[in-house]
Motif scaffolding. Structure first.
Motif, short mmCIF file in Angstrom:
data_model
loop_
_atom_site.label_atom_id
_atom_site.label_comp_id
_atom_site.label_asym_id
_atom_site.label_seq_id
_atom_site.Cartn_x
_atom_site.Cartn_y
_atom_site.Cartn_z
N TYR A 58 -15.86 -8.76 7.79
CA TYR A 58 -16.78 -9.46 8.65
C TYR A 58 -17.04 -10.71 7.70
N TYR A 59 -16.75 -11.98 8.26
CA TYR A 59 -17.06 -13.33 7.70
C TYR A 59 -17.22 -14.06 8.69
N PRO A 60 -18.61 -14.62 9.21
CA PRO A 60 -18.90 -15.89 10.01
C PRO A 60 -18.49 -17.24 9.35
N THR A 75 -13.60 -10.90 12.39
CA THR A 75 -14.32 -9.92 12.92
C THR A 75 -14.03 -8.50 12.10
N GLY A 76 -14.92 -8.01 11.70
CA GLY A 76 -14.79 -6.85 10.77
C GLY A 76 -14.04 -5.54 11.71
N ALA A 77 -13.48 -4.80 10.79
CA ALA A 77 -13.12 -3.44 11.54
C ALA A 77 -14.01 -2.57 12.04
N LEU A 78 -13.96 -2.10 13.34
CA LEU A 78 -14.96 -1.06 13.73
C LEU A 78 -14.37 0.28 13.58
N ARG A 108 -27.45 -14.30 4.60
CA ARG A 108 -27.37 -14.87 3.59
C ARG A 108 -27.20 -13.67 2.26
N THR A 109 -26.59 -12.68 2.77
CA THR A 109 -26.11 -11.75 1.67
C THR A 109 -24.49 -11.71 1.31
N LEU A 110 -24.06 -12.47 2.25
CA LEU A 110 -22.49 -12.94 2.21
C LEU A 110 -22.22 -14.20 1.36
N PRO A 111 -21.23 -14.24 0.85
CA PRO A 111 -20.43 -15.35 -0.11
C PRO A 111 -20.84 -16.59 0.50
#
Length: 348
Positions: free
Chosen positions: A264-266, A277-280, A326-329
């Motif tokens: 997941y990365y927006p 979209t990340g894997a479910l 905010r925890t994402l790069p």
């Protein structure tokens, strides 16, 4: 102990202007409560986005997070569910017709049938494990998988509930509209978007339905830019990404939604938002430029068409807690371009 949700607002693109901000709200906040519980109106739309649901080749089983995700969607009752592909576990020439049909039957039991019963429309893009468009000698390498995927989706009992505009090449490429939003789905089950498909996309985006829509969203399985470990090699992201980005931007597409990376990365590059979209399902992957552990995710998008803003609430489905953007790069150096986190104002 009270849990907190983090929600992030990003503005429409093109002629709508760009606004980006991030706020942390407690569950008792009146703003968060309105977003989370108010039914969609003509100007407010909620979409659930899932992707990469499958397990190992030929499997008719789904990981527990898939069932948990569908249960959350059914409880939330969004206006639409979008899937970034890889709904079944194909792309293997030794799979028999019976095995492929069994996979689609399992998909129907776990995902499609519960959504149909609840009256929630389901839009999707075909993934490489559903019905790869890979060619060999001018013929589809996985022609049987494509034929059986088409047979499943064309069956009247598997009605998606979508308002189609163009379904001539459904389920591989098609367009539909709902609640003032125009959706273009192209076949990005390989890294190549053919000139013929690009011409179709251009014609679709120049049509009256797209022009009259308040927002335009494009969906394809492979992303424009590879943002995950093991998915940052040529063939795992679309060729000519910058050309395709310029094409989508030029036609005022707000967001390109993709799967395949299992992370997941927006993001955002130029004026185009990029929802990776990340894997479910099985095999979540780690983001490039990050030491965070892989996780399985589900995203809820709240769209306010009047103000041109979108809000993501994305859940780590192992803990079912919301992810703080905010925890994402702050950015990811993909092999074919630098992707910024979508909440950040950037100069590119």
């Amino acid at each position: 102990m009270k849990r907190r949700k983090f929600i992030f607002i990003s503005g429409m693109l093109g002629g709508f202007g760009l606004v980006a901000c991030a706020r942390q709200l407690s569950p008792t906040s009146s703003v968060l409560s309105t977003v989370a519980t108010s039914p969609a109106t003509k100007e407010k739309v909620r979409i659930a986005v899932i992707s990469d649901l499958n397990s190992q080749y030929g499997s008719t089983e789904y990981d527990p997070e898939v069932d948990k995700g569908i249960a959350r969607i059914l409880a939330d009752k969004p206006d639409l569910v979008l899937c970034g592909g890889d709904m079944v576990a194909g792309q293997k020439t030794t799979l028999t017709e019976g095995q492929i049909r069994a996979m689609w039957d399992a998909f129907d039991r776990h995902i499609a049938a519960p959504l149909r019963k609840a009256g929630i429309p389901f839009g999707f893009t075909i993934g490489n494990h559903d019905a790869s468009g890979a060619l060999s000698g001018g013929k589809f390498t996985f022609a049987r998988e494509r034929d059986l995927a088409s047979a499943y989706w064309q069956a009247p009992e598997h009605d998606t509930g979508l308002n189609f505009i163009d379904k001539e090449n459904f389920p591989f490429s098609y367009t539909f509209s709902r609640d003032g939003i125009f959706y273009l789905v192209w076949d990005a089950s390989t890294h190549l978007i053919s000139p013929e498909q690009l011409a179709w996309a251009e014609k679709s985006l120049q049509g009256e339905a797209a022009k009259n829509a308040k927002m335009r969203i494009a969906i394809g399985h492979l992303p424009l830019y590879g943002i995950a470990v093991g998915r940052n090699r040529p063939g795992d992201y679309l060729a000519d990404a910058e050309k395709l980005r310029a094409f989508l931007e030029g036609h005022r597409v707000h967001t390109y939604i993709s799967g395949h990376d299992h992370a997941y990365y927006p993001g955002k590059r130029g004026q185009l938002e990029l929802l990776h979209t990340g894997a479910l399902g099985s095999g979540p992957r780690r983001l490039l430029d990050s030491e965070m552990s892989p996780r399985k995710t589900l995203t809820m998008i709240d769209i306010d068409l009047a103000s041109g803003t979108t809000i993501y609430t994305t859940y780590d489905m192992k803990t079912e807690s919301a992810i703080d953007i905010r925890t994402l790069p702050r950015f990811i150096m993909a092999p074919n371009g630098k992707i910024f986190r979508r909440d950040l104002a950037t100069v590119q």
